[in-house]
Design a protein around this motif. Structure first.
Motif, short mmCIF file in Angstrom:
data_model
loop_
_atom_site.label_atom_id
_atom_site.label_comp_id
_atom_site.label_asym_id
_atom_site.label_seq_id
_atom_site.Cartn_x
_atom_site.Cartn_y
_atom_site.Cartn_z
N THR A 7 0.79 -1.30 -0.06
CA THR A 7 -0.04 0.02 0.09
C THR A 7 0.86 1.29 0.04
O THR A 7 1.86 1.43 0.68
CB THR A 7 -0.85 0.13 1.26
OG1 THR A 7 -1.80 -1.14 1.28
CG2 THR A 7 -1.84 1.34 1.14
N LYS B 235 -3.09 -1.10 -3.28
CA LYS B 235 -3.94 0.25 -2.94
C LYS B 235 -2.87 1.47 -2.97
O LYS B 235 -1.91 1.30 -2.48
CB LYS B 235 -4.78 0.25 -1.69
CG LYS B 235 -5.75 1.27 -1.21
CD LYS B 235 -6.18 1.44 0.05
CE LYS B 235 -6.91 0.01 0.42
NZ LYS B 235 -7.61 0.21 1.73
N LYS C 289 -6.58 -0.19 -6.74
CA LYS C 289 -7.48 0.46 -5.88
C LYS C 289 -6.96 1.69 -5.34
O LYS C 289 -5.86 1.90 -4.77
CB LYS C 289 -7.90 -0.57 -4.54
CG LYS C 289 -8.55 -1.40 -5.04
CD LYS C 289 -8.69 -2.60 -3.65
CE LYS C 289 -9.56 -3.82 -3.94
NZ LYS C 289 -9.72 -4.69 -2.75
#
Length: 258
Positions: A70, A110, A165
């Protein structure tokens, strides 16, 4: 024992990045932390995995993003007066594209993009009391703000065509609570845009924990009595529950009864 996923924070030496690093040091989020910035932090703050370099360099970004789960992308020139060719092109345009491109290639799960509430400041010239919703068109008034619109657009491209995402947080006027309570001569319009260190850290935590969201644009403001941005979508989508009311903390209005 399996290794924890890596959370990369860009712009980690800046005011917001430094604040969130201090918050993470006191929490138990399940990540191994990696930090990067164009400038190193203070010597006493160099704790953990730091990578110093320029995000406008694609090779450096690819190295930094390798193995990351992430990304919290805060790296940018935050000045509304920044010159486009001297700074914004490299630090806000190229750097942002490089982060998303490298994230896609490295199969990052993400990206949380640090956008700005200034992407919709143009509405204030028409109606100072208008509350902005995330589905309203952007309306920047500076080239800095325009670069943040670009970042949101890039986030949309990679979310909808590459499956990356992405959550875009339109960060308001960032101010630690300790400074907010002693703010001199606050004005209503400015106070409506405040986000405190506590609330912004909570927003980032919510974004990290959020699941099943492919793309969203979220307001990064505190629980101000009269917020510039509508907070309802953030409450619903990611469970954002900000605690601070800048109108009360500055003494402009009495605290609300709970």
């Amino acid at each position: 024992m399996s290794q924890l996923p890596i959370l990369l924070i860009t712009g980690a030496s800046g005011a917001i990045g430094s604040s969130y690093r201090r918050h993470l040091a006191q929490t138990n989020l399940p990540y191994t932390l990696r930090f990067t910035d164009i400038q190193p932090p203070k010597a006493e703050e160099i704790v953990g995995d730091w990578r110093i370099g320029n995000l406008s360099d694609p090779e450096f970004v690819s190295e930094v993003v390798a193995g990351v789960h992430t990304i919290l992308h805060l790296g940018a020139d935050p000045s509304p007066e920044a010159d486009f060719y001297a700074s914004l092109l490299e630090n806000n345009i190229k750097a942002t594209y490089n982060i998303f491109q490298a994230a896609s290639e490295a199969q990052v799960q993400k990206v949380i993009y640090g956008s700005s509430s200034s992407v919709v400041f143009g509405y204030k010239a028409e109606d100072a009391g208008l509350q902005i919703h995330s589905n309203m068109a952007v309306r920047p008034i500076t080239m800095y703000s325009a670069t943040k619109c670009f970042g949101e657009a890039v986030a949309s491209v990679f979310a909808h065509t590459h499956g990356l995402k992405t959550l875009c947080v339109r960060i308001g006027w960032f101010m630690p609570r300790a400074e907010l309570v002693s703010l001199q001569n606050p004005d209503l319009e400015t106070i409506s845009r405040i986000v405190t260190d506590r609330d912004l850290s909570h927003m980032f935590d919510c974004c990290l924990k959020a699941e099943n969201i492919s793309f969203a644009v979220l307001p990064g403001l505190s629980n101000n009595r009269y917020p510039f941005l509508d907070l309802s979508e953030a409450r619903q989508l990611v469970g954002y529950t900000p605690q601070d009311d800048a109108f009360a903390l500055t003494g402009l209005l009495p605290p609300q009864n709970k």
